[in-house]
Scaffold this motif. Structure first.
Motif, PDB file in Angstrom:
ATOM      1  N   LEU A  18       0.691  -1.399   0.403  1.00  0.00           N
ATOM      2  CA  LEU A  18       0.071   0.030  -0.312  1.00  0.00           C
ATOM      3  C   LEU A  18       0.740   1.084  -0.454  1.00  0.00           C
ATOM      4  N   ARG A  19       0.220   2.421  -0.787  1.00  0.00           N
ATOM      5  CA  ARG A  19       0.463   3.787  -0.806  1.00  0.00           C
ATOM      6  C   ARG A  19       0.633   4.850   0.151  1.00  0.00           C
ATOM      7  N   LEU A  20       0.560   5.155   1.351  1.00  0.00           N
ATOM      8  CA  LEU A  20       0.395   6.624   1.692  1.00  0.00           C
ATOM      9  C   LEU A  20       1.273   8.320   1.287  1.00  0.00           C
ATOM     10  N   SER A  21      -0.684   8.567   0.908  1.00  0.00           N
ATOM     11  CA  SER A  21       0.536  10.088   1.049  1.00  0.00           C
ATOM     12  C   SER A  21       0.048  10.606   1.425  1.00  0.00           C
ATOM     13  N   CYS A  22       1.136  11.849   1.721  1.00  0.00           N
ATOM     14  CA  CYS A  22       0.051  13.254   2.600  1.00  0.00           C
ATOM     15  C   CYS A  22       0.259  14.449   2.456  1.00  0.00           C
ATOM     16  N   GLU A  23      -0.187  15.108   1.395  1.00  0.00           N
ATOM     17  CA  GLU A  23       0.173  17.111   1.526  1.00  0.00           C
ATOM     18  C   GLU A  23      -0.028  17.703   3.079  1.00  0.00           C
ATOM     19  N   ALA A  24       1.062  18.474   2.462  1.00  0.00           N
ATOM     20  CA  ALA A  24       0.877  19.823   3.822  1.00  0.00           C
ATOM     21  C   ALA A  24       0.491  20.939   2.810  1.00  0.00           C
ATOM     22  N   SER A  25      -0.005  22.054   3.990  1.00  0.00           N
ATOM     23  CA  SER A  25       0.072  23.451   3.236  1.00  0.00           C
ATOM     24  C   SER A  25      -0.011  24.717   4.627  1.00  0.00           C
ATOM     25  N   SER A  26       1.092  24.923   4.278  1.00  0.00           N
ATOM     26  CA  SER A  26       0.674  25.862   5.204  1.00  0.00           C
ATOM     27  C   SER A  26       1.290  27.527   4.749  1.00  0.00           C
ATOM     28  N   GLY A  27       1.435  27.961   5.933  1.00  0.00           N
ATOM     29  CA  GLY A  27       2.132  30.263   5.411  1.00  0.00           C
ATOM     30  C   GLY A  27       3.423  30.348   4.930  1.00  0.00           C
ATOM     31  N   ASP A  28       3.582  31.534   4.210  1.00  0.00           N
ATOM     32  CA  ASP A  28       5.192  31.326   4.266  1.00  0.00           C
ATOM     33  C   ASP A  28       5.601  31.803   5.440  1.00  0.00           C
ATOM     34  N   ASP A  29       5.099  32.021   6.138  1.00  0.00           N
ATOM     35  CA  ASP A  29       5.978  32.083   7.394  1.00  0.00           C
ATOM     36  C   ASP A  29       6.554  31.193   8.604  1.00  0.00           C
ATOM     37  N   PHE A  30       6.058  29.865   7.986  1.00  0.00           N
ATOM     38  CA  PHE A  30       6.029  28.590   8.254  1.00  0.00           C
ATOM     39  C   PHE A  30       7.330  27.843   7.968  1.00  0.00           C
ATOM     40  N   SER A  31       7.717  26.983   8.904  1.00  0.00           N
ATOM     41  CA  SER A  31       8.632  25.837   7.406  1.00  0.00           C
ATOM     42  C   SER A  31       8.713  24.447   8.680  1.00  0.00           C
ATOM     43  N   ILE A  32       8.193  23.844   7.729  1.00  0.00           N
ATOM     44  CA  ILE A  32       8.006  22.374   8.230  1.00  0.00           C
ATOM     45  C   ILE A  32       9.284  21.739   8.208  1.00  0.00           C
ATOM     46  N   LYS A  33       9.671  20.980   9.279  1.00  0.00           N
ATOM     47  CA  LYS A  33      10.795  20.874   9.633  1.00  0.00           C
ATOM     48  C   LYS A  33      10.668  18.966   9.813  1.00  0.00           C
ATOM     49  N   VAL A  34       9.887  18.666   9.907  1.00  0.00           N
ATOM     50  CA  VAL A  34       9.949  16.536   9.846  1.00  0.00           C
ATOM     51  C   VAL A  34       8.310  16.345   8.914  1.00  0.00           C
ATOM     52  N   MET A  35       7.974  15.686   8.199  1.00  0.00           N
ATOM     53  CA  MET A  35       6.997  15.069   7.887  1.00  0.00           C
ATOM     54  C   MET A  35       7.280  13.569   7.633  1.00  0.00           C
ATOM     55  N   GLY A  36       6.399  12.665   8.922  1.00  0.00           N
ATOM     56  CA  GLY A  36       6.117  11.854   8.322  1.00  0.00           C
ATOM     57  C   GLY A  36       5.280  10.727   8.587  1.00  0.00           C
ATOM     58  N   TRP A  37       4.883   9.509   9.653  1.00  0.00           N
ATOM     59  CA  TRP A  37       3.927   9.368   9.574  1.00  0.00           C
ATOM     60  C   TRP A  37       4.112   8.188  10.760  1.00  0.00           C
ATOM     61  N   TYR A  38       2.921   7.972  11.087  1.00  0.00           N
ATOM     62  CA  TYR A  38       2.735   7.663  12.806  1.00  0.00           C
ATOM     63  C   TYR A  38       1.731   6.459  12.720  1.00  0.00           C
ATOM     64  N   ARG A  39       1.554   5.385  13.646  1.00  0.00           N
ATOM     65  CA  ARG A  39       0.537   4.859  13.977  1.00  0.00           C
ATOM     66  C   ARG A  39       0.089   4.238  14.443  1.00  0.00           C
ATOM     67  N   GLN A  40      -1.201   3.741  15.120  1.00  0.00           N
ATOM     68  CA  GLN A  40      -1.677   3.215  16.394  1.00  0.00           C
ATOM     69  C   GLN A  40      -2.823   2.289  15.551  1.00  0.00           C
ATOM     70  N   ALA A  41      -2.538   0.989  16.631  1.00  0.00           N
ATOM     71  CA  ALA A  41      -3.205   0.151  17.145  1.00  0.00           C
ATOM     72  C   ALA A  41      -4.442   0.671  17.659  1.00  0.00           C
ATOM     73  N   PRO A  42      -5.422  -0.589  18.020  1.00  0.00           N
ATOM     74  CA  PRO A  42      -6.460  -0.649  19.197  1.00  0.00           C
ATOM     75  C   PRO A  42      -5.264  -1.198  20.086  1.00  0.00           C
ATOM     76  N   GLY A  43      -5.776  -0.336  20.814  1.00  0.00           N
ATOM     77  CA  GLY A  43      -5.199  -0.355  22.319  1.00  0.00           C
ATOM     78  C   GLY A  43      -3.303  -0.358  22.662  1.00  0.00           C
ATOM     79  N   LYS A  44      -3.421   0.289  22.197  1.00  0.00           N
ATOM     80  CA  LYS A  44      -1.305   0.689  21.911  1.00  0.00           C
ATOM     81  C   LYS A  44      -0.906   1.549  21.431  1.00  0.00           C
ATOM     82  N   GLN A  45      -0.210   2.101  21.917  1.00  0.00           N
ATOM     83  CA  GLN A  45      -0.227   3.480  22.188  1.00  0.00           C
ATOM     84  C   GLN A  45       0.358   4.074  20.240  1.00  0.00           C
TER      85      GLN A  45
END
Length: 122
Positions: A18-45
């Protein structure tokens, strides 16, 4: 502020991809330092799947290193997670994450997408 729009996810049999994609939008005064993916299964952190910094450095959860790959397109402000050889234990809600802050500031904030379900059947 950063807005994150996720796409991809769904159901697949064990061994599939499977492939997951994510598009970020922000103001010009913001800098995105890190982008990534997390996951959470039922009952887990919630746990890190993979992330990539603005320098192109990547970090993977231990279970993801050999099967998942993360790509970041800096021109489009997108991050893509390619997941191969999926296992039933990969079943979880996957969340896009962006760590961003005002340009020139060391302070950063975490922003989250709405989450997308990934279900792997045996």
């Amino acid at each position: 502020q950063v807005q994150l729009v996720e796409s991809g996810g769904g159901s697949v049999q064990a061994g599939g991809s499977l492939r997951l994609s994510c598009e970020a939008s922000s103001g010009d005064d913001f800098s995105i330092k890190v982008m990534g993916w997390y996951r959470q299964a039922p009952g887990k952190q919630r746990e890190l799947v993979a992330a990539v910094t603005s320098y192109g450095e990547t970090d993977y959860g231990e279970y993801a290193q050999d099967r998942f790959s993360i790509f970041r397109d800096f021109t489009k402000n997108t991050v893509t997670l390619q997941m191969n050889s999926l296992k039933p234990e990969d079943t979880a809600v996957y969340y896009c994450n962006a760590r961003a802050g005002y340009r020139g500031s060391a302070l950063s904030f975490d922003y989250w997408g709405q989450g997308t379900q990934v279900t792997v059947s045996s």
